[in-house]
Structure formats: C-alpha cells, structure tokens
Design a protein around this motif. Structure first.
Motif, PDB file in Angstrom:
ATOM      1  N   ASN A 243      -3.792  -1.311   8.386  1.00  0.00           N
ATOM      2  CA  ASN A 243      -3.337  -2.685   8.606  1.00  0.00           C
ATOM      3  C   ASN A 243      -4.363  -3.681   8.101  1.00  0.00           C
ATOM      4  OD1 ASN A 243      -0.924  -1.879   9.770  1.00  0.00           O
ATOM      5  ND2 ASN A 243      -1.755  -1.878  11.855  1.00  0.00           N
ATOM      6  N   GLU A 244      -5.623  -3.364   8.301  1.00  0.00           N
ATOM      7  CA  GLU A 244      -6.681  -4.273   7.851  1.00  0.00           C
ATOM      8  C   GLU A 244      -6.689  -4.391   6.336  1.00  0.00           C
ATOM      9  OE1 GLU A 244     -11.519  -4.901   8.276  1.00  0.00           O
ATOM     10  OE2 GLU A 244     -10.573  -3.061   8.996  1.00  0.00           O
ATOM     11  N   GLU A 245      -6.552  -3.241   5.650  1.00  0.00           N
ATOM     12  CA  GLU A 245      -6.515  -3.265   4.191  1.00  0.00           C
ATOM     13  C   GLU A 245      -5.306  -4.046   3.698  1.00  0.00           C
ATOM     14  OE1 GLU A 245      -8.511   0.786   2.527  1.00  0.00           O
ATOM     15  OE2 GLU A 245      -6.654   1.012   3.642  1.00  0.00           O
ATOM     16  N   MET A 246      -4.176  -3.845   4.336  1.00  0.00           N
ATOM     17  CA  MET A 246      -2.961  -4.562   3.941  1.00  0.00           C
ATOM     18  C   MET A 246      -3.169  -6.066   4.055  1.00  0.00           C
ATOM     19  SD  MET A 246       0.108  -4.331   2.797  1.00  0.00           S
ATOM     20  CE  MET A 246       0.685  -2.672   3.135  1.00  0.00           C
ATOM     21  N   ASN A 247      -3.776  -6.492   5.141  1.00  0.00           N
ATOM     22  CA  ASN A 247      -4.011  -7.921   5.339  1.00  0.00           C
ATOM     23  C   ASN A 247      -4.938  -8.480   4.265  1.00  0.00           C
ATOM     24  OD1 ASN A 247      -2.387  -8.068   7.614  1.00  0.00           O
ATOM     25  ND2 ASN A 247      -4.066  -7.615   9.020  1.00  0.00           N
ATOM     26  N   VAL A 248      -5.937  -7.681   3.859  1.00  0.00           N
ATOM     27  CA  VAL A 248      -6.854  -8.127   2.811  1.00  0.00           C
ATOM     28  C   VAL A 248      -6.087  -8.356   1.512  1.00  0.00           C
ATOM     29  CG1 VAL A 248      -8.764  -7.412   1.315  1.00  0.00           C
ATOM     30  CG2 VAL A 248      -8.911  -7.083   3.788  1.00  0.00           C
ATOM     31  N   PHE A 249      -5.251  -7.388   1.140  1.00  0.00           N
ATOM     32  CA  PHE A 249      -4.522  -7.519  -0.120  1.00  0.00           C
ATOM     33  C   PHE A 249      -3.509  -8.657  -0.066  1.00  0.00           C
ATOM     34  CE2 PHE A 249      -6.064  -3.191  -1.059  1.00  0.00           C
ATOM     35  CZ  PHE A 249      -6.499  -3.411  -2.354  1.00  0.00           C
ATOM     36  N   LEU A 250      -2.882  -8.849   1.087  1.00  0.00           N
ATOM     37  CA  LEU A 250      -1.921  -9.938   1.204  1.00  0.00           C
ATOM     38  C   LEU A 250      -2.606 -11.292   1.080  1.00  0.00           C
ATOM     39  CD1 LEU A 250       0.515  -8.743   4.028  1.00  0.00           C
ATOM     40  CD2 LEU A 250       0.887  -8.754   1.559  1.00  0.00           C
ATOM     41  N   ARG A 251      -3.815 -11.400   1.620  1.00  0.00           N
ATOM     42  CA  ARG A 251      -4.532 -12.675   1.544  1.00  0.00           C
ATOM     43  C   ARG A 251      -4.855 -13.039   0.103  1.00  0.00           C
ATOM     44  NH1 ARG A 251      -7.550 -10.763   5.989  1.00  0.00           N
ATOM     45  NH2 ARG A 251      -9.354 -10.354   4.653  1.00  0.00           N
ATOM     46  N   HIS A 252      -4.993 -12.020  -0.741  1.00  0.00           N
ATOM     47  CA  HIS A 252      -5.374 -12.291  -2.123  1.00  0.00           C
ATOM     48  C   HIS A 252      -4.227 -12.080  -3.111  1.00  0.00           C
ATOM     49  CE1 HIS A 252      -9.260 -11.406  -0.115  1.00  0.00           C
ATOM     50  NE2 HIS A 252      -9.658 -12.418  -0.847  1.00  0.00           N
ATOM     51  N   ALA A 253      -3.050 -11.730  -2.613  1.00  0.00           N
ATOM     52  CA  ALA A 253      -1.926 -11.454  -3.505  1.00  0.00           C
ATOM     53  C   ALA A 253      -1.539 -12.685  -4.310  1.00  0.00           C
ATOM     54  CB  ALA A 253      -0.721 -10.950  -2.703  1.00  0.00           C
ATOM     55  N   ASP A 254      -1.488 -13.847  -3.642  1.00  0.00           N
ATOM     56  CA  ASP A 254      -1.085 -15.043  -4.372  1.00  0.00           C
ATOM     57  C   ASP A 254      -2.153 -15.460  -5.382  1.00  0.00           C
ATOM     58  OD1 ASP A 254      -2.848 -15.658  -2.372  1.00  0.00           O
ATOM     59  OD2 ASP A 254      -1.791 -17.459  -1.693  1.00  0.00           O
ATOM     60  N   ARG A 286      -3.910  -5.879 -17.081  1.00  0.00           N
ATOM     61  CA  ARG A 286      -4.282  -5.183 -15.842  1.00  0.00           C
ATOM     62  C   ARG A 286      -3.757  -5.900 -14.612  1.00  0.00           C
ATOM     63  NH1 ARG A 286      -3.879  -0.791 -16.404  1.00  0.00           N
ATOM     64  NH2 ARG A 286      -5.396   0.025 -14.909  1.00  0.00           N
ATOM     65  N   LEU A 287      -3.709  -7.229 -14.655  1.00  0.00           N
ATOM     66  CA  LEU A 287      -3.121  -7.982 -13.544  1.00  0.00           C
ATOM     67  C   LEU A 287      -1.657  -7.614 -13.365  1.00  0.00           C
ATOM     68  CD1 LEU A 287      -4.733 -11.500 -14.075  1.00  0.00           C
ATOM     69  CD2 LEU A 287      -4.941 -10.101 -12.014  1.00  0.00           C
ATOM     70  N   LEU A 288      -0.926  -7.475 -14.477  1.00  0.00           N
ATOM     71  CA  LEU A 288       0.475  -7.079 -14.385  1.00  0.00           C
ATOM     72  C   LEU A 288       0.602  -5.687 -13.782  1.00  0.00           C
ATOM     73  CD1 LEU A 288       3.485  -7.447 -14.953  1.00  0.00           C
ATOM     74  CD2 LEU A 288       3.077  -6.620 -17.289  1.00  0.00           C
ATOM     75  N   ASP A 289      -0.266  -4.769 -14.194  1.00  0.00           N
ATOM     76  CA  ASP A 289      -0.227  -3.418 -13.627  1.00  0.00           C
ATOM     77  C   ASP A 289      -0.450  -3.457 -12.114  1.00  0.00           C
ATOM     78  OD1 ASP A 289       0.125  -2.504 -16.180  1.00  0.00           O
ATOM     79  OD2 ASP A 289      -1.965  -1.917 -16.479  1.00  0.00           O
ATOM     80  N   ILE A 290      -1.407  -4.275 -11.684  1.00  0.00           N
ATOM     81  CA  ILE A 290      -1.695  -4.382 -10.252  1.00  0.00           C
ATOM     82  C   ILE A 290      -0.505  -4.958  -9.508  1.00  0.00           C
ATOM     83  CG2 ILE A 290      -3.104  -5.625  -8.551  1.00  0.00           C
ATOM     84  CD1 ILE A 290      -5.431  -5.357 -10.547  1.00  0.00           C
ATOM     85  N   LEU A 291       0.117  -6.003 -10.066  1.00  0.00           N
ATOM     86  CA  LEU A 291       1.277  -6.611  -9.408  1.00  0.00           C
ATOM     87  C   LEU A 291       2.444  -5.629  -9.319  1.00  0.00           C
ATOM     88  CD1 LEU A 291       1.085 -10.159 -11.027  1.00  0.00           C
ATOM     89  CD2 LEU A 291       0.665  -9.588  -8.627  1.00  0.00           C
ATOM     90  N   CYS A 292       2.604  -4.802 -10.341  1.00  0.00           N
ATOM     91  CA  CYS A 292       3.657  -3.772 -10.283  1.00  0.00           C
ATOM     92  C   CYS A 292       3.392  -2.801  -9.140  1.00  0.00           C
ATOM     93  CB  CYS A 292       3.723  -3.012 -11.614  1.00  0.00           C
ATOM     94  SG  CYS A 292       4.536  -3.899 -12.943  1.00  0.00           S
ATOM     95  N   GLU A 293       2.137  -2.388  -9.007  1.00  0.00           N
ATOM     96  CA  GLU A 293       1.796  -1.458  -7.927  1.00  0.00           C
ATOM     97  C   GLU A 293       1.939  -2.126  -6.557  1.00  0.00           C
ATOM     98  OE1 GLU A 293       1.175   1.720  -7.965  1.00  0.00           O
ATOM     99  OE2 GLU A 293       1.353   1.886 -10.134  1.00  0.00           O
ATOM    100  N   MET A 294       1.515  -3.369  -6.457  1.00  0.00           N
ATOM    101  CA  MET A 294       1.598  -4.062  -5.169  1.00  0.00           C
ATOM    102  C   MET A 294       3.044  -4.266  -4.746  1.00  0.00           C
ATOM    103  SD  MET A 294      -1.519  -6.842  -5.485  1.00  0.00           S
ATOM    104  CE  MET A 294      -1.572  -7.266  -3.741  1.00  0.00           C
ATOM    105  N   THR A 295       3.924  -4.555  -5.701  1.00  0.00           N
ATOM    106  CA  THR A 295       5.333  -4.748  -5.367  1.00  0.00           C
ATOM    107  C   THR A 295       6.059  -3.425  -5.151  1.00  0.00           C
ATOM    108  OG1 THR A 295       5.819  -4.968  -7.744  1.00  0.00           O
ATOM    109  CG2 THR A 295       5.578  -7.008  -6.472  1.00  0.00           C
ATOM    110  N   SER A 296       5.367  -2.321  -5.365  1.00  0.00           N
ATOM    111  CA  SER A 296       5.951  -1.014  -5.038  1.00  0.00           C
ATOM    112  C   SER A 296       5.686  -0.630  -3.594  1.00  0.00           C
ATOM    113  CB  SER A 296       5.367   0.072  -5.966  1.00  0.00           C
ATOM    114  OG  SER A 296       5.707  -0.184  -7.304  1.00  0.00           O
ATOM    115  N   ASN A 297       4.899  -1.441  -2.913  1.00  0.00           N
ATOM    116  CA  ASN A 297       4.597  -1.224  -1.497  1.00  0.00           C
ATOM    117  C   ASN A 297       5.393  -2.236  -0.680  1.00  0.00           C
ATOM    118  OD1 ASN A 297       3.049  -1.966   1.058  1.00  0.00           O
ATOM    119  ND2 ASN A 297       1.950  -0.117   0.426  1.00  0.00           N
ATOM    120  N   ASN A 298       6.214  -1.755   0.243  1.00  0.00           N
ATOM    121  CA  ASN A 298       7.123  -2.641   0.974  1.00  0.00           C
ATOM    122  C   ASN A 298       6.419  -3.806   1.657  1.00  0.00           C
ATOM    123  OD1 ASN A 298       9.527  -1.392   0.303  1.00  0.00           O
ATOM    124  ND2 ASN A 298       9.416   0.064   2.006  1.00  0.00           N
ATOM    125  N   GLY A 299       5.258  -3.533   2.249  1.00  0.00           N
ATOM    126  CA  GLY A 299       4.550  -4.594   2.947  1.00  0.00           C
ATOM    127  C   GLY A 299       4.118  -5.716   2.019  1.00  0.00           C
TER     128      GLY A 299
END
Length: 455
Positions: A243-254, A286-299
C-alpha cells in the motif's frame, strides 16, 4: 628532467603547506593552489604522502568550525569569502589527486575525508548567503566526491552511507544547475544493484523523481533515461506493490504523465536517422513504457484514467507519428521488410503500439474516456493501425485490445465502426481478427461478437 623537477616541486609544495598550517587562510591558499597544479600530473599524484592529505583534512575541519561559528554569529561572516575560496581550492586539490590513483582514494577515505566533505556540504547548504564563492566551494566538493568514488567500490559505499538520501535530495533541489549536475554524477558513480534496490524503496523514490524533474526543467541531464529504466523495472514487477509503494507511485503519477505530455512531440525527431539517440526522445519513449505499465495495474489505472489530457496527448501523438510514417520512410512507417536485428536496434520500435496500448488501458471500463476517443476522432486512427508492422511488434494485437475496450457497452462507438465497415473505411478482415462482425438489423448496423449469435 621534467619528472625530476616535478618530484622536487612536489616535496617543496608539501613542506611549505606544512610550515604554513598555522598561518592565515590567504597565506595557505597559495600553497594549496600550487599542489592543485602539480596534481594534474600522474607522478606527483603517485608520490603524495598521507601527511599531505592530513594537512588538507585539517584545513577543511578548521573551515567547518569557522562556518559553524559564522552561522551562529552573523558578524563573523566578514572574512567568510577567504575561507570559502580556501575550501574550494582544497577540494580542487583533492579532486585532482584522486584522478586514476586508487592509492590516494584509499588514503583519503581512511582519513575520513568523505565524511568531513559531506558534513561541510551540509554546512554550505545552510549558509544564509548564496554568493559565488560559496557556490564554487559547493561545486568543487561534489567534484571531489565524484572523483574519489570513480572506480572505487569502497569509496562509493562510504559516500552512499554518508550521503543517501538526504544529501542527494538537498543537492538535486538546489538552485544552481552545476551543483545539480555534479550531484547526479556522484549518484550514478555510486550506484550498483544493491543500491538500486535501496533507491527504489518507497521512502527514497523521490530521489529518482527529482532527477527526472531536473531533466524536465534543464534538459541537460544525461542520467534521466537510466533513472527511468530503474522506475520501469520497479513498476514492471507484478503483484509486489505494498500500500505504501502504491501511494508513492500515485503521488507521482500525474508528474510522470505531465513529463510525457510536455515532451511527447520530441519523438518526431526520430524520423531522422541522425537523431536516433536524441535524449529527449529516449526519455519520452521510456515515460510511455512506464505509463503503459502503470495503467496495467488496477490501482494506478483508476487514477490515471482521471487525467483527460493524458488520453488526448496519446491520441494526438499517435496521429502525428502515424502521419509522419506516411509522409516519408522512417521508423514510424509500416513495414514488413526488417530483419530481427534491425527491429531491436532502434529505440522507437514499438512506440505506436505502446501508444495504442495506453489508449486501450485508459478506456478500460471507462465510458467517459471511450466517448473522448470518439470525440477526438481516434477510432478511425486506431483502425488504421490494425495491421502487421515490423516496426511495431504486437501492433495488431494492441489495436484489437483497444477496439474491444472502446466498444464495450458503448453503442455509439460500435455504430461508428459498423458504419465505417459498410462504407469501406474499416477493413473487415481486421474486424474479424478482433472477433467482431457487422450485421444489419432493422435498417440499423450493429457491431457484434463473431462468436455470439444474435438473439
């Protein structure tokens, strides 16, 4: 003769510094400056004795005490410039003495010069006055850390222990571009597989993200792609997010999405073979690759789906690259003639496929985004990419996936595709490959699954 002269000069300069240790800083400065010049040559570096580095350490420790006192009593700042100039020269001297000289690197580390330097950098950061003498001393200190770490695992570990993550965060957010660049140099010199794991710990990820921010603002950092590779490795791991890791990535997703949106058009530079290694374009890929991976995770997907500008950017970029590939023959041109070696040699291979994948992810069970693709005239664009393309492995499969996500429980999108097929604007074989077929029912065209019979 030259070598013998250098030996003599070295011994004389070291002895002079020893005699002047109790003198005023301005007097010691000339002796240190002479050593700095001598250490540009290999032989003086090799013959330097430990006592010399002890003297330089003592000068830096005295300087630390003076700065600490000055920070407590502003009136003591009157002679600070002389102190800062001497600090900068000591670090230049130490920096030069480290070049291709493991002996000196080890001696300096064992004397405690790394810990002293890190402490001094923290003091410099805390100074109320940010003028040029301070900035020069700051820069030289980081250059020294970079040189003492170069090719020396023990020194790298020592710097990491003393400086990570606080000092790196301090330097990466500094207002001086050279300080930021030198900090990146030190950080990358120290990295190894174990430190990468520590770097990608949820509590430390902000260090990596600050380097990306440096790239975004200054466009000079050669390390941005490497950091993105590290983040990519983390987000590609399946079922490992706490959960902590998820919150970190969400804070920086935008933030990551914003970087992509701002720089996405740089990939068009890759239509020229001369720009195949353009760093801005590589970072965008590489940013596009990361966004593809991030959008493959439901959270993470649910959050990124709320960023409408991201979807619009993906569609616009797909349109631009698709058009660029039709105007001239380049990496964005559909081809069936590449060899496998050629396929993997260009950084933009798969870029259009990943754009379509991102669009499909953002539209997954999301009516608002499905409708937005319709409004942006993105459906014909995606259908136009339902083909085999050696420049984009799995392009057809991602197009199939995206069309399915666009038409799921969306009658308007289904009807548009059916009308396009009737008018010959959509390839019926492409629809069949998606498991779809167009039927006419009560004068109305209906897009149905080919595996289901109409009720």
């Amino acid at each position: 003769m030259a070598a013998a002269a250098a030996v003599g000069e070295m011994a004389e300069a070291a002895a002079r510094l020893r005699r002047l240790m109790a003198a005023e800083p301005s007097t010691r400065l000339e002796s240190v400056r002479a050593l700095t010049g001598l250490f540009r040559q290999a032989q003086p570096r090799e013959m330097a004795e430990e006592s010399l580095f002890r003297d330089l350490l003592e000068i830096l420790m005295r300087a630390s005490n003076e700065i600490e006192q000055a920070c407590k009593d502003f009136s003591e700042l009157l002679d600070l410039d002389t102190c800062l100039v001497l600090i900068a020269e000591c670090f230049r001297c130490l920096r030069n003495a480290c070049v291709q000289c493991a002996k000196n690197q080890h001696v300096m580390r064992n004397l405690g010069l790394i810990a002293t330097s890190v402490h001094l950098i923290k003091l410099l950061d805390g100074m109320p006055v940010k003028e040029e003498p301070l900035l020069i001393a700051f820069r030289c200190s980081l250059q020294f850390l970079g040189n003492i770490a170069a090719g020396n695992g023990d020194s790298q570990n020592s710097i990491w222990k003393c400086a990570f993550p606080d000092l790196f965060l301090t330097c990466l957010t500094y207002s001086d571009e050279k300080i930021v660049a030198y900090c990146c140099m030190v950080l990358f010199t120290c990295l190894n597989s174990e430190k990468v794991k520590e770097l990608l710990d949820p509590g430390n990820l902000s260090v990596a993200l600050h380097v990306i921010k440096v790239y975004k603002e200054q466009l000079e950092s050669e390390w941005s792609v490497t950091f993105l590779e590290l983040i990519m490795a983390k987000v590609s791991e399946k079922n490992t997010f706490t959960n902590e890791e998820m919150n970190v990535f969400l804070r920086h997703a935008d933030f990551l999405a914003g970087c992509f949106q701002e720089k996405c058009k740089t990939v068009l530079k890759l239509t020229s073979a001369a720009d195949a290694e353009d760093e801005e374009a590589l970072v965008t890929i590489r940013l596009l690759d990361i966004l593809c991976e991030m959008t493959s995770n439901n959270g993470q997907l649910k959050y990124l789906q709320t960023l409408p500008d991201l979807l619009e950017t993906a569609i616009d970029t797909l349109r631009l690259t698709h058009l660029a590939g039709k105007q001239t023959v380049n990496i964005f041109t559909t081809t069936h003639s590449m060899t496998w070696q050629e396929e993997v040699s260009h950084p933009a291979v798969g870029f259009k496929a990943h754009l379509i994948r991102l669009i499909g992810n953002l539209c997954y069970k999301n009516k608002e985004n499905q409708d937005k693709v319709y409004e942006l005239d993105g459906i014909p664009l995606i259908l136009d990419n339902c083909s085999i393309d050696d420049n984009n492995p799995f392009l057809n499969q991602w197009a199939v996936y995206t069309i399915r996500n666009l038409t799921e429980q969306n009658e308007r999108n289904q009807e548009l595709i059916a009308q396009m097929e009737e008018k010959g604007l959509a390839d019926n074989s492409a629809l069949e490959s998606m498991g779809l077929q167009v039927e006419k029912q009560d004068e109305k065209l209906i897009l149905r699954s080919a595996r289901k019979k109409p009720s």
